[in-house]
Every structure is written in C-alpha cells, then in structure tokens.
Design a protein around this motif. Structure first.
Motif, PDB file in Angstrom:
ATOM      1  N   ALA A  44       0.825  -1.211   0.000  1.00 20.67           N
ATOM      2  CA  ALA A  44       0.000   0.000   0.000  1.00 20.67           C
ATOM      3  C   ALA A  44       0.859   1.260   0.000  1.00 20.67           C
ATOM      4  CB  ALA A  44      -0.936   0.007   1.202  1.00 20.67           C
ATOM      5  N   ALA A  45       0.509   2.189  -0.873  1.00 17.63           N
ATOM      6  CA  ALA A  45       1.137   3.504  -0.858  1.00 17.63           C
ATOM      7  C   ALA A  45       0.447   4.410   0.148  1.00 17.63           C
ATOM      8  CB  ALA A  45       1.066   4.136  -2.253  1.00 17.63           C
ATOM      9  N   ALA A  46      -0.827   4.137   0.404  1.00 18.14           N
ATOM     10  CA  ALA A  46      -1.612   4.969   1.313  1.00 18.14           C
ATOM     11  C   ALA A  46      -2.431   4.081   2.241  1.00 18.14           C
ATOM     12  CB  ALA A  46      -2.532   5.898   0.529  1.00 18.14           C
TER      13      ALA A  46
ATOM     14  N   ARG B 288     -10.347   0.620 -11.321  1.00 19.58           N
ATOM     15  CA  ARG B 288      -9.959   1.545 -10.269  1.00 19.58           C
ATOM     16  C   ARG B 288     -10.303   1.011  -8.885  1.00 19.58           C
ATOM     17  NH1 ARG B 288      -7.318   3.261  -7.615  1.00 19.58           N
ATOM     18  NH2 ARG B 288      -6.671   5.338  -7.030  1.00 19.58           N
ATOM     19  N   SER B 289     -11.439   0.358  -8.751  1.00 20.00           N
ATOM     20  CA  SER B 289     -11.814  -0.128  -7.426  1.00 20.00           C
ATOM     21  C   SER B 289     -10.880  -1.225  -6.941  1.00 20.00           C
ATOM     22  CB  SER B 289     -13.263  -0.642  -7.432  1.00 20.00           C
ATOM     23  OG  SER B 289     -13.392  -1.808  -8.186  1.00 20.00           O
ATOM     24  N   ARG B 290     -10.204  -1.897  -7.868  1.00 18.46           N
ATOM     25  CA  ARG B 290      -9.271  -2.944  -7.454  1.00 18.46           C
ATOM     26  C   ARG B 290      -7.989  -2.362  -6.876  1.00 18.46           C
ATOM     27  NH1 ARG B 290     -11.421  -5.903 -11.949  1.00 18.46           N
ATOM     28  NH2 ARG B 290      -9.791  -5.174 -13.341  1.00 18.46           N
ATOM     29  N   ASP B 291      -7.779  -1.044  -7.016  1.00 20.19           N
ATOM     30  CA  ASP B 291      -6.617  -0.408  -6.417  1.00 20.19           C
ATOM     31  C   ASP B 291      -6.854  -0.049  -4.963  1.00 20.19           C
ATOM     32  OD1 ASP B 291      -5.261  -0.548  -8.816  1.00 20.19           O
ATOM     33  OD2 ASP B 291      -5.873   1.443  -9.467  1.00 20.19           O
ATOM     34  N   ILE B 292      -8.067  -0.297  -4.454  1.00 22.68           N
ATOM     35  CA  ILE B 292      -8.401   0.013  -3.076  1.00 22.68           C
ATOM     36  C   ILE B 292      -8.816  -1.282  -2.378  1.00 22.68           C
ATOM     37  CG2 ILE B 292      -9.871   1.354  -1.533  1.00 22.68           C
ATOM     38  CD1 ILE B 292     -10.236   3.364  -3.804  1.00 22.68           C
TER      39      ILE B 292
ATOM     40  N   ASP C 268      -8.117  11.855  -1.310  1.00 25.62           N
ATOM     41  CA  ASP C 268      -8.985  11.257  -2.325  1.00 25.62           C
ATOM     42  C   ASP C 268      -8.359   9.952  -2.795  1.00 25.62           C
ATOM     43  OD1 ASP C 268     -10.598  10.513  -4.415  1.00 25.62           O
ATOM     44  OD2 ASP C 268     -10.253  12.306  -5.627  1.00 25.62           O
ATOM     45  N   PRO C 269      -8.897   8.800  -2.382  1.00 21.97           N
ATOM     46  CA  PRO C 269      -8.280   7.523  -2.776  1.00 21.97           C
ATOM     47  C   PRO C 269      -8.325   7.262  -4.270  1.00 21.97           C
ATOM     48  CG  PRO C 269     -10.412   7.161  -1.749  1.00 21.97           C
ATOM     49  CD  PRO C 269     -10.092   8.611  -1.543  1.00 21.97           C
ATOM     50  N   LEU C 270      -9.274   7.871  -4.966  1.00 23.21           N
ATOM     51  CA  LEU C 270      -9.400   7.633  -6.401  1.00 23.21           C
ATOM     52  C   LEU C 270      -8.402   8.453  -7.212  1.00 23.21           C
ATOM     53  CD1 LEU C 270     -13.289   7.468  -6.761  1.00 23.21           C
ATOM     54  CD2 LEU C 270     -11.664   5.608  -6.397  1.00 23.21           C
ATOM     55  N   ALA C 271      -7.739   9.400  -6.562  1.00 26.65           N
ATOM     56  CA  ALA C 271      -6.754  10.234  -7.254  1.00 26.65           C
ATOM     57  C   ALA C 271      -5.337   9.874  -6.817  1.00 26.65           C
ATOM     58  CB  ALA C 271      -7.039  11.705  -6.982  1.00 26.65           C
ATOM     59  N   THR C 272      -5.181   8.731  -6.188  1.00 27.11           N
ATOM     60  CA  THR C 272      -3.898   8.323  -5.617  1.00 27.11           C
ATOM     61  C   THR C 272      -3.267   7.223  -6.455  1.00 27.11           C
ATOM     62  OG1 THR C 272      -4.652   8.880  -3.393  1.00 27.11           O
ATOM     63  CG2 THR C 272      -2.772   7.389  -3.566  1.00 27.11           C
TER      64      THR C 272
ATOM     65  N   ARG D 246     -19.920   4.646  -6.700  1.00 27.52           N
ATOM     66  CA  ARG D 246     -20.567   5.456  -7.744  1.00 27.52           C
ATOM     67  C   ARG D 246     -19.529   6.163  -8.605  1.00 27.52           C
ATOM     68  NH1 ARG D 246     -24.613   6.059  -3.748  1.00 27.52           N
ATOM     69  NH2 ARG D 246     -23.573   7.855  -2.780  1.00 27.52           N
ATOM     70  N   HIS D 247     -18.470   6.662  -7.977  1.00 28.59           N
ATOM     71  CA  HIS D 247     -17.417   7.332  -8.741  1.00 28.59           C
ATOM     72  C   HIS D 247     -16.626   6.351  -9.598  1.00 28.59           C
ATOM     73  CE1 HIS D 247     -17.774  11.459  -7.424  1.00 28.59           C
ATOM     74  NE2 HIS D 247     -17.916  11.046  -6.177  1.00 28.59           N
TER      75      HIS D 247
END
Length: 218
Positions: free
Chosen positions: A51-53, A174-178, A118-122, A158-159
């Motif tokens: 994990a980076a974050a 993208r959701s697989r990155d979280i 913002d986890p989606l911008a990471t 939703r995003h």
C-alpha cells in the motif's frame, strides 16, 4: 405483525447488544494483547506492505486499538489519513504525525487539518481500514448504526461507475486499487450478519488469529 424491515432492525440490534457485551468483557490487558497481534498481522499482510496509502481510523472505547498501527504506517512513510465526521458526511483527512489528531465526534480522535485525501486520485494501492461491531465469515459487516462507512464506500462505488453496487465487488479497474479491511476481535465474529442491499462488505476481516476473505486479485 411486524414488517420485514422492523424484524431485521430488531435482529441487528440484538446482535449489536450481544457482541458489544462480549467485546466490553475483554480485560484491558486482553484488548491490548489482541490489538498488538492484529497490528503485527496487518504489518505482515501483502496488501499493507504494497500500500502507498493507508486510510486508518482511531480505535475508540472497546474497539481494536489502532494507535500503534497508525504510528507504524507513518513510520513506514505511507500516505496516512483518518476520518472526520461533519454532520452525516465522513471525509478522510491527511495526517503527518499523531499530533495532527484532536478529539472530535463522540470524543473520537479526528484530524485537525483540512487536506482531504482522495483515494481515487492516488497512485498505487490504497488500504482502507474500517471498524465494525459484528462480522461473519462472508465478510458481512454490522456497524454501530450510523452508516458512515456504508455511505462513504457507496459513494466511492458510484465514482468508479458502479452505482448501487457494493464497493468490494471487483467490477472496475480503479476499485481494485483500493483494498478494504475491517479490524476486529474473534469475539466479534457471529454465525451470520443480516445484510441489506446498501450494506458494504470489506474485502477482508483481520482478527488476532486469522485473515478472513477471498479476494484473489491482490
């Protein structure tokens, strides 16, 4: 005759009372020892190491103690954030030291800063740690009843282009990155948590003895 939603609410509240009592029955030393083991298991997990974050939370009351986890993530140079509640909304705010935390909603430690994470911008893998009251082995989660994490994860979904879906579903790149991981003691595991459509499941549940979950893409 009670409506189905009333019956479900009564069942959830019964589970909450039972698990809350079991968790409160742990002595301070038992809670500290089990929390330490959970922290050690987390630090060894591939999704933590990669994990980076880390989106953490401040354990409160009889919950898993997370201060050591937060300190470790900061020492490991992770991009660390914690939730802050404003009304019915929860945002994650970056912290760079434990001194960045102050008492907030219900006396729970919250970040004092203003920098929303913002986890989606990471770039890189993001690990979201979440509390909860009761869990089952299908990773269903029962929270305190405020719905903060359900709403937050539903908004992320939703995003990601998955309106109405559980965020834990692997339906977008993208959701697989979280990765979402709930922290809990073994006494919080029950045979079955009654689930509704809006309830969000973590990818994993980590206790003092085991990692529960079957997400295969990490």
């Amino acid at each position: 005759m009670m409506r189905q939603d009333e019956t479900l609410s009564l069942l959830k509240n019964s589970i909450r009372r039972s698990v809350r009592a079991a968790r409160k029955a742990l002595s301070d030393s038992e809670r500290a020892d089990k929390s330490r083991l959970i922290g050690q298991h987390l630090a060894a997990a591939p999704f933590y190491r990669e994990a980076a974050a880390v989106m953490a939370y401040a354990g409160y009351g009889s919950e898993v103690a997370t201060e050591a986890i937060i300190r470790t993530a900061l020492a490991d140079h992770k991009d660390v954030s914690l939730p802050r509640v404003e009304g019915d909304t929860m945002h994650f705010i970056r912290i760079r030291a434990m001194d960045d935390l102050i008492e907030g909603y219900h006396g729970i430690l919250e970040p004092r800063g203003l920098e929303i994470f913002d986890p989606l911008a990471t770039e890189g893998l993001v690990l979201l740690l979440m509390p909860g009251l009761a869990f089952d082995r299908n990773c269903h989660r029962l929270g305190q009843g405020g719905g903060f994490y359900d709403r937050y994860l539903a908004e992320l979904a939703r995003h990601c282009g998955d309106p109405g879906e559980s965020f834990s579903k692997e339906s977008t790149d993208r959701s697989r990155d979280i990765v979402t991981c709930a922290l809990a003691f073994n006494c919080q595991l029950v045979a079955e948590v009654p689930a509704e459509a809006h309830d969000q499941r973590p990818d994993f549940i980590l206790t003092e003895t085991e990692l529960i979950g079957d997400r295969h893409d990490i």
